[in-house]
Design an enzyme around this catalytic site. Structure first.
Site, PDB file in Angstrom:
ATOM      1  N   SER A 135      47.311  48.005  40.777  1.00 47.51           N
ATOM      2  CA  SER A 135      47.360  47.059  39.949  1.00 47.51           C
ATOM      3  C   SER A 135      46.244  47.218  38.848  1.00 47.51           C
ATOM      4  O   SER A 135      45.324  48.224  38.902  1.00 47.51           O
ATOM      5  CB  SER A 135      46.763  45.842  40.729  1.00 47.51           C
ATOM      6  N   TYR A 148      42.394  41.940  48.065  1.00 46.48           N
ATOM      7  CA  TYR A 148      43.467  42.624  47.388  1.00 46.48           C
ATOM      8  C   TYR A 148      42.933  43.693  46.531  1.00 46.48           C
ATOM      9  O   TYR A 148      43.554  44.772  46.357  1.00 46.48           O
ATOM     10  CB  TYR A 148      44.289  41.600  46.564  1.00 46.48           C
TER      11      TYR A 148
END
Length: 240
Positions: A135, A148
């Site tokens: 990400s 996360y």
């Protein structure tokens, strides 16, 4: 890399970016095996002609289920795409630590386990690849989803070290860094979101070009800022 006729294991391939990846890879002539945990998603994938394996990667049973279903089948490309989030914002409520554990396992432990299990057979292929989907938050975290962000940063670090270990062998290691993409995971978020079809297309182009990194969409800007000033990149992202 020519994707035609490649046998691909794609985790999280029944929804979101993964579902678009599966279709686009199949359209290029790849033989795609997808994994997922939604019964509906798995059924839809099978109706579209995919070999679909039920696996919840938030615990060790998920990787075991995948490896058991694969048997000794040939794999040319492993795409670790499956991922999940976890609410972990002390400003709102006490975090659910079990959800955090699930997130850590799904986003980091499971990819590591699959790589360890499948690397020997990948090395047996004329050319092979491992693709880890991290990400933009692996470069600089936001404030609202620290667990996360940490899992994606961990997978990014692992990917970079793995690439160095496998330098000179037939297994190419790719990291794909998406921005915010319009998926079920981001349904409650505002702001600009990339269509999953475009994100998938850019990941595939990176595989075909043997790129080391696919900085997708707005992540290219974040990557550029971070290369000039990590402190500025962190300040920008921690506002969210």
């Amino acid at each position: 890399m020519d994707i035609r006729d490649k046998a691909i294991l794609l985790t999280g391939g029944t929804a979101g970016i993964g579902a678009k990846l599966a279709r686009q890879l199949a359209a290029k002539g790849a033989q795609v095996i997808v994994t997922g945990r939604s019964a509906t998603g798995l059924e839809n994938a099978r109706e579209q002609g995919f070999d679909a394996i039920a696996a919840d990667l938030s615990g060790p049973g998920g990787t075991a289920a995948i490896l058991d279903a694969l048997g000794d089948r040939t794999i040319d490309i492993l795409i670790n795409n499956a991922g999940q989030g976890a609410d972990h914002d002390f400003r709102k409520a006490a975090p659910d630590l079990e959800a955090a554990d699930d997130c850590i396992y799904a986003n980091f432990n499971s990819p590591v386990r699959l790589i360890a299990a499948l690397l020997p057979r990948l090395k047996q292929r004329p050319e092979a690849a491992i693709v880890n989907v991290t990400s933009g938050l692996a470069i600089a975290p936001n404030t609202g989803s620290p667990v996360y962000c940490a899992t994606k940063a961990a997978l990014r670090s692992y990917t970079q070290a793995l690439r160095a270990q496998l330098s000179g062998c037939n297994v190419h290691v790719v990291e794909a860094l998406p921005p915010v993409v319009a998926t079920q995971m981001t349904a409650g978020m505002g702001g600009i979101k990339m269509p999953p079809e475009e994100c998938a297309a850019q990941i595939i182009r990176a595989i075909e070009k043997n790129d080391h990194e696919a900085n997708i969409g707005m992540v290219r800007i974040l990557r550029g800022v971070h290369s000039l000033s990590p402190k500025l990149a962190a300040w920008m992202m921690l506002r969210f």
